[in-house]
Design an enzyme around this catalytic site. Structure first.
Site, PDB file in Angstrom:
ATOM      1  N   GLU A 129      44.718  51.236  42.296  1.00 42.20           N
ATOM      2  CA  GLU A 129      44.425  52.641  41.909  1.00 42.20           C
ATOM      3  C   GLU A 129      43.059  53.300  42.707  1.00 42.20           C
ATOM      4  O   GLU A 129      42.189  52.514  42.759  1.00 42.20           O
ATOM      5  CB  GLU A 129      44.636  53.115  40.499  1.00 42.20           C
ATOM      6  CG  GLU A 129      45.787  52.632  39.993  1.00 42.20           C
ATOM      7  CD  GLU A 129      45.975  53.173  38.348  1.00 42.20           C
ATOM      8  OE1 GLU A 129      45.127  53.757  37.981  1.00 42.20           O
ATOM      9  OE2 GLU A 129      46.969  52.495  37.677  1.00 42.20           O
ATOM     10  N   GLY A 133      40.168  49.375  41.711  1.00 44.93           N
ATOM     11  CA  GLY A 133      40.673  48.602  42.701  1.00 44.93           C
ATOM     12  C   GLY A 133      40.417  46.997  42.134  1.00 44.93           C
ATOM     13  O   GLY A 133      41.195  46.260  41.573  1.00 44.93           O
ATOM     14  N   SER A 134      38.958  46.716  42.218  1.00 41.71           N
ATOM     15  CA  SER A 134      38.447  45.086  41.811  1.00 41.71           C
ATOM     16  C   SER A 134      38.776  44.994  40.219  1.00 41.71           C
ATOM     17  O   SER A 134      39.084  44.307  39.526  1.00 41.71           O
ATOM     18  CB  SER A 134      37.101  45.084  41.904  1.00 41.71           C
ATOM     19  OG  SER A 134      36.628  45.062  43.532  1.00 41.71           O
ATOM     20  N   GLN A 279      25.665  23.535  76.771  1.00 34.70           N
ATOM     21  CA  GLN A 279      25.804  22.953  75.530  1.00 34.70           C
ATOM     22  C   GLN A 279      25.809  23.792  74.373  1.00 34.70           C
ATOM     23  O   GLN A 279      26.384  23.764  73.394  1.00 34.70           O
ATOM     24  CB  GLN A 279      24.572  21.976  75.331  1.00 34.70           C
ATOM     25  CG  GLN A 279      24.672  20.596  76.050  1.00 34.70           C
ATOM     26  CD  GLN A 279      23.715  19.436  75.676  1.00 34.70           C
ATOM     27  OE1 GLN A 279      22.676  19.687  75.273  1.00 34.70           O
ATOM     28  NE2 GLN A 279      24.200  18.468  76.082  1.00 34.70           N
ATOM     29  N   GLY A 340      32.839  37.183  75.918  1.00 33.65           N
ATOM     30  CA  GLY A 340      31.977  38.350  76.723  1.00 33.65           C
ATOM     31  C   GLY A 340      32.712  39.695  76.400  1.00 33.65           C
ATOM     32  O   GLY A 340      33.356  39.891  75.324  1.00 33.65           O
ATOM     33  N   GLY A 341      32.669  40.538  77.541  1.00 32.98           N
ATOM     34  CA  GLY A 341      33.228  41.562  77.464  1.00 32.98           C
ATOM     35  C   GLY A 341      34.796  41.818  77.051  1.00 32.98           C
ATOM     36  O   GLY A 341      35.219  42.726  76.333  1.00 32.98           O
ATOM     37  N   GLU A 364      43.587  41.616  47.523  1.00 28.64           N
ATOM     38  CA  GLU A 364      43.699  40.270  46.763  1.00 28.64           C
ATOM     39  C   GLU A 364      42.422  39.813  45.908  1.00 28.64           C
ATOM     40  O   GLU A 364      42.329  38.595  45.738  1.00 28.64           O
ATOM     41  CB  GLU A 364      44.610  39.378  47.253  1.00 28.64           C
ATOM     42  CG  GLU A 364      46.228  40.008  47.253  1.00 28.64           C
ATOM     43  CD  GLU A 364      47.068  38.953  47.938  1.00 28.64           C
ATOM     44  OE1 GLU A 364      47.111  37.906  47.315  1.00 28.64           O
ATOM     45  OE2 GLU A 364      47.787  39.267  48.829  1.00 28.64           O
TER      46      GLU A 364
HETATM   47  C1  LIG Z   1      44.476  46.784  54.107  1.00 33.12           C
HETATM   48  C2  LIG Z   1      44.733  46.728  52.725  1.00 33.12           C
HETATM   49  C3  LIG Z   1      45.636  46.432  51.926  1.00 33.12           C
HETATM   50  C4  LIG Z   1      46.059  46.394  50.674  1.00 33.12           C
HETATM   51  N1  LIG Z   1      47.306  46.356  49.884  1.00 33.12           N
HETATM   52  C5  LIG Z   1      47.173  46.414  48.598  1.00 33.12           C
HETATM   53  C6  LIG Z   1      48.533  46.011  48.062  1.00 33.12           C
HETATM   54  O1  LIG Z   1      49.639  45.896  48.711  1.00 33.12           O
HETATM   55  N2  LIG Z   1      48.546  46.535  46.690  1.00 33.12           N
HETATM   56  C7  LIG Z   1      47.520  46.809  45.930  1.00 33.12           C
HETATM   57  O2  LIG Z   1      47.593  46.878  44.889  1.00 33.12           O
HETATM   58  N3  LIG Z   1      46.386  46.806  46.480  1.00 33.12           N
HETATM   59  C8  LIG Z   1      46.245  46.557  48.082  1.00 33.12           C
HETATM   60  N4  LIG Z   1      45.018  46.570  48.543  1.00 33.12           N
HETATM   61  C9  LIG Z   1      43.849  47.267  47.603  1.00 33.12           C
HETATM   62  C10 LIG Z   1      42.999  46.221  47.230  1.00 33.12           C
HETATM   63  O3  LIG Z   1      43.303  44.953  46.631  1.00 33.12           O
HETATM   64  C11 LIG Z   1      41.533  46.853  46.855  1.00 33.12           C
HETATM   65  O4  LIG Z   1      40.940  47.502  47.922  1.00 33.12           O
HETATM   66  C12 LIG Z   1      40.450  45.622  46.382  1.00 33.12           C
HETATM   67  O5  LIG Z   1      41.083  45.182  45.336  1.00 33.12           O
HETATM   68  C13 LIG Z   1      39.214  46.251  46.309  1.00 33.12           C
HETATM   69  O6  LIG Z   1      39.272  47.481  45.380  1.00 33.12           O
HETATM   70  P1  LIG Z   1      38.473  48.839  45.998  1.00 33.12           P
HETATM   71  O7  LIG Z   1      39.062  49.142  47.344  1.00 33.12           O
HETATM   72  O8  LIG Z   1      38.855  49.726  45.083  1.00 33.12           O
HETATM   73  O9  LIG Z   1      36.887  48.425  45.831  1.00 33.12           O
HETATM   74  P2  LIG Z   1      36.051  48.280  44.522  1.00 33.12           P
HETATM   75  O10 LIG Z   1      36.936  47.886  43.495  1.00 33.12           O
HETATM   76  O11 LIG Z   1      35.192  49.468  44.564  1.00 33.12           O
HETATM   77  O12 LIG Z   1      35.032  47.235  45.169  1.00 33.12           O
HETATM   78  C14 LIG Z   1      34.107  47.404  46.406  1.00 33.12           C
HETATM   79  C15 LIG Z   1      33.200  46.416  46.556  1.00 33.12           C
HETATM   80  O13 LIG Z   1      32.459  46.167  45.193  1.00 33.12           O
HETATM   81  C16 LIG Z   1      32.127  44.811  45.188  1.00 33.12           C
HETATM   82  N5  LIG Z   1      32.588  44.233  43.950  1.00 33.12           N
HETATM   83  C17 LIG Z   1      33.733  44.585  43.230  1.00 33.12           C
HETATM   84  N6  LIG Z   1      33.497  43.878  42.128  1.00 33.12           N
HETATM   85  C18 LIG Z   1      32.669  43.115  41.960  1.00 33.12           C
HETATM   86  C19 LIG Z   1      31.986  41.951  41.071  1.00 33.12           C
HETATM   87  N7  LIG Z   1      32.877  41.935  39.935  1.00 33.12           N
HETATM   88  N8  LIG Z   1      30.939  41.429  41.379  1.00 33.12           N
HETATM   89  C20 LIG Z   1      30.460  41.820  42.633  1.00 33.12           C
HETATM   90  N9  LIG Z   1      30.763  42.531  43.355  1.00 33.12           N
HETATM   91  C21 LIG Z   1      31.965  43.208  43.247  1.00 33.12           C
HETATM   92  C22 LIG Z   1      32.940  43.955  46.283  1.00 33.12           C
HETATM   93  O14 LIG Z   1      32.169  43.764  47.459  1.00 33.12           O
HETATM   94  C23 LIG Z   1      33.986  45.021  46.811  1.00 33.12           C
HETATM   95  O15 LIG Z   1      34.460  44.809  48.133  1.00 33.12           O
HETATM   96  C24 LIG Z   1      44.799  46.966  49.877  1.00 33.12           C
HETATM   97  C25 LIG Z   1      43.714  47.001  50.341  1.00 33.12           C
HETATM   98  C26 LIG Z   1      43.462  46.994  51.945  1.00 33.12           C
HETATM   99  C27 LIG Z   1      42.058  47.258  52.341  1.00 33.12           C
END
Ligand SMILES: Cc1cc2nc3c(=O)[nH]c(=O)nc-3n(C[C@H](O)[C@H](O)[C@H](O)COP(=O)(O)OP(=O)(O)OC[C@H]3O[C@@H](n4cnc5c(N)ncnc54)[C@H](O)[C@@H]3O)c2cc1C
Length: 382
Positions: A129, A133-134, A279, A340-341, A364
Site C-alpha cells: 500500500e 510496503g516493507s 589480465q 564499454g559504450g 518481495e
Molecule cells: C517493480 C516492482 C514491482 C512490485 N510488485 C509488487 C506486487 O506485485 N505486489 C505487491 O504487493 N507489491 C509489489 N511491489 C512493492 C514492493 O514489495 C515494495 O516496493 C517493497 O516492499 C518496499 O516498500 P516501499 O516501496 O513502500 O518502500 P519502504 O517500505 O518505504 O522502504 C524503503 C527502503 O527502506 C529500507 N527499509 C525498509 N525496512 C527496513 C528495515 N526494517 N530495516 C532497514 N531498512 C529498511 C529499505 O532500503 C527499503 O528499500 C513492487 C515493487 C516494485 C518496485
C-alpha cells in the site's frame, strides 16, 4: 557454449535437467517478444507459456495436488530471465498471484488455477500500500464483514499485472487483532464492481504495474482464503516459497551478463589482441563467475531445502534473495564496464539487464529487510 555444469550439482534430479534443456530450446525459438506495448507483450507471453505447458508448475494441480516444486520454479525463472526479463515476470506473477490459492484455497477456489496454469487467466498479488510496503503489518485497507460477505475499501500500490490481471489476491485488515494478526486474504476478480485502476505506474524496466482503488468492493465470504486473521501468515508462506525464485531470476540475469561478457572479451580486439588477454579483464570475469556460482549455491540450497520437506526456509530464502540480487547487480555492472559504450546503449541486452535487475533488490522484501530477517533467524537460533 556457455557453462551449464551447475545442472549436474546434487540439488537437481533428472527432471530438472530435462526441463532446463527443453525450456532453453523453447526460449531460443520464442523469445524475446516485442516489448513496445508491455501489456500486450505480457498477455502474449502468458498465453504462449500457458499454451506450451510451462505455467503448470506455477500452481498446484487441483485434480492431483502436490506441493509446489521450488527447484522447478527456480530453474524456469533462471532460464526465462536469461532470455527475456518480461517472460520471467509473466511466469513469476502467475505463481505469486495464485500462491495463496495453491497453498490455502478450497477446492472451489482452486478452480482459478485451472485457468492460470494454462495461461487463460492472469493473476496478481496485492499486498503493498502507499503507506505500507516493507511494513506490511501496518496496512490500512479494510475488509468489513457485511451480511454474507465483506466490503473492501482502500488502496493497493505497486501491483504487478495491475491493469491486465483477471484475478487479484488481496490482503486487507479485518481487525481480529491489531497488526499482523488482523489481516485476511481474499480472491477478487478484476471485474468486481468498485475495483478500479487509480494509476498506471512506469518503472525503468517496464512491466504492467498499477495502483488499485477499492471503493466499497463487495465480495462474498466464499472468496476469503483460509480463516479471518490468517492473511499475514498466508502472505509470508507464499513469500517463503517464491522469495528464492527472485534470487533465481537475478541469477538468470547475472548468467546472461557473464555469458555476454565472455563472448565480448573473446571477440573484441584491444591493443592488437583479444580483450580476454588483458589480465584486468580476466579479473572481472573471475569475480563475475565467482559471484554467479556462489549465488547459485544459495538459491539452489534454499529451493532444495524447501522441496525436501522443510516447513519453512525463511533464513535460506532470505540469504538466497539478498545475495543473488545484490551480486547480480554487481555482475551486470561489471558487464556494462566490459562492454564499454555498448554497455549503456539503449536497446542492447546489457543495458536492459542493468535496468531489469534493480527492482529485484526492492520487491518481495528489500535487501535491508532480508538482512534483518537473517539476523533474527541467526540470533534466534543461538
Ligand atoms: C517493480 C516492482 C514491482 C512490485 N510488485 C509488487 C506486487 O506485485 N505486489 C505487491 O504487493 N507489491 C509489489 N511491489 C512493492 C514492493 O514489495 C515494495 O516496493 C517493497 O516492499 C518496499 O516498500 P516501499 O516501496 O513502500 O518502500 P519502504 O517500505 O518505504 O522502504 C524503503 C527502503 O527502506 C529500507 N527499509 C525498509 N525496512 C527496513 C528495515 N526494517 N530495516 C532497514 N531498512 C529498511 C529499505 O532500503 C527499503 O528499500 C513492487 C515493487 C516494485 C518496485
Amino acid at each position: 557454449m556457455p557453462d551449464r555444469s551447475f545442472l549436474n550439482w546434487p540439488f537437481f534430479e533428472d527432471r530438472h535437467r530435462e526441463l532446463a534443456e527443453n525450456l532453453d530450446a523453447w526460449c531460443a525459438k520464442n523469445l524475446p517478444v516485442d516489448h513496445h506495448d508491455v501489456d500486450m507483450a505480457c498477455r502474449e507471453l502468458v498465453a504462449k507459456l500457458g499454451r506450451d505447458g510451462w505455467l503448470k508448475p506455477t500452481a498446484i494441480d487441483p485434480d492431483n495436488p502436490a506441493p509446489l516444486d521450488v527447484r522447478t520454479l527456480c530453474i524456469t525463472r533462471e532460464t526465462l530471465a536469461r532470455h527475456d526479463g518480461l517472460a520471467d515476470f509473466a511466469f513469476a506473477m502467475q505463481g505469486l498471484g495464485t500462491g495463496a490459492i495453491s497453498l490455502f484455497g478450497t477446492r472451489d477456489q482452486q478452480r482459478w488455477l485451472e485457468r492460470t496454469r494454462t495461461g487463460q487467466a492472469i493473476s496478481a498479488f496485492a499486498l503493498s500500500e502507499p503507506r505500507s510496503g516493507s511494513d506490511v503489518a501496518n496496512m490500512e485497507m479494510t475488509a468489513v464483514r457485511d451480511g454474507d460477505g465483506y466490503v473492501l475499501s482502500g488502496e493497493k500500490t505497486w501491483i504487478s499485472n495491475g491493469g491486465i490481471a483477471d484475478v487479484y489476491t488481496v490482503f486487507a485488515r479485518t481487525g481480529e487483532a491489531p497488526g499482523a494478526k488482523g489481516i485476511s486474504a481474499f480472491i477478487v476478480p478484476a471485474e468486481t464492481k468498485g475495483l478500479g485502476i487509480a494509476e498506471r505506474l512506469e518503472v525503468i524496466a517496464p512491466h504492467p504495474l498499477a495502483r488499485l482503488a477499492f471503493d466499497n468492493v463487495r465480495v462474498p465470504a466464499s472468496v476469503l482464503i483460509g480463516k479471518p486473521g490468517d492473511g499475514f501468515r498466508i502472505a509470508m508462506s507464499v513469500l517463503d516459497v517464491f522469495r528464492s525464485t527472485v534470487g533465481a531470476a537475478a541469477l538468470g540475469f547475472a548468467r546472461r551478463a557473464l555469458d555476454e561478457s565472455v563472448r565480448r572479451a573473446a571477440e573484441r580486439k584491444l591493443f592488437g589482441a583479444p580483450m580476454a588477454e588483458l589480465q584486468m579483464v580476466q579479473g572481472h570475469i573471475a569475480d563475475m563467475a565467482l559471484d554467479v556460482d556462489a549465488a547459485a549455491l544459495l538459491v539452489y540450497r534454499a529451493a532444495w531445502t524447501k522441496d525436501t520437506g522443510a516447513e519453512r526456509v525463511t533464513r535460506e530464502a532470505a540469504m538466497a534473495k539478498l545475495f543473488a540480487t545484490d551480486k547480480a547487480q554487481e555482475v551486470i555492472d561489471k558487464a556494462v564496464q566490459l562492454h564499454g559504450g555498448d554497455g549503456v546503449r539503449k536497446g542492447y541486452i546489457i543495458e536492459s539487464l542493468y535496468r531489469e535487475i534493480r527492482a529485484l533488490r526492492i520487491y518481495e522484501g528489500a535487501s535491508d529487510v532480508q538482512k534483518v530477517v537473517i539476523a533474527r533467524q541467526v540470533m534466534g537460533a543461538s
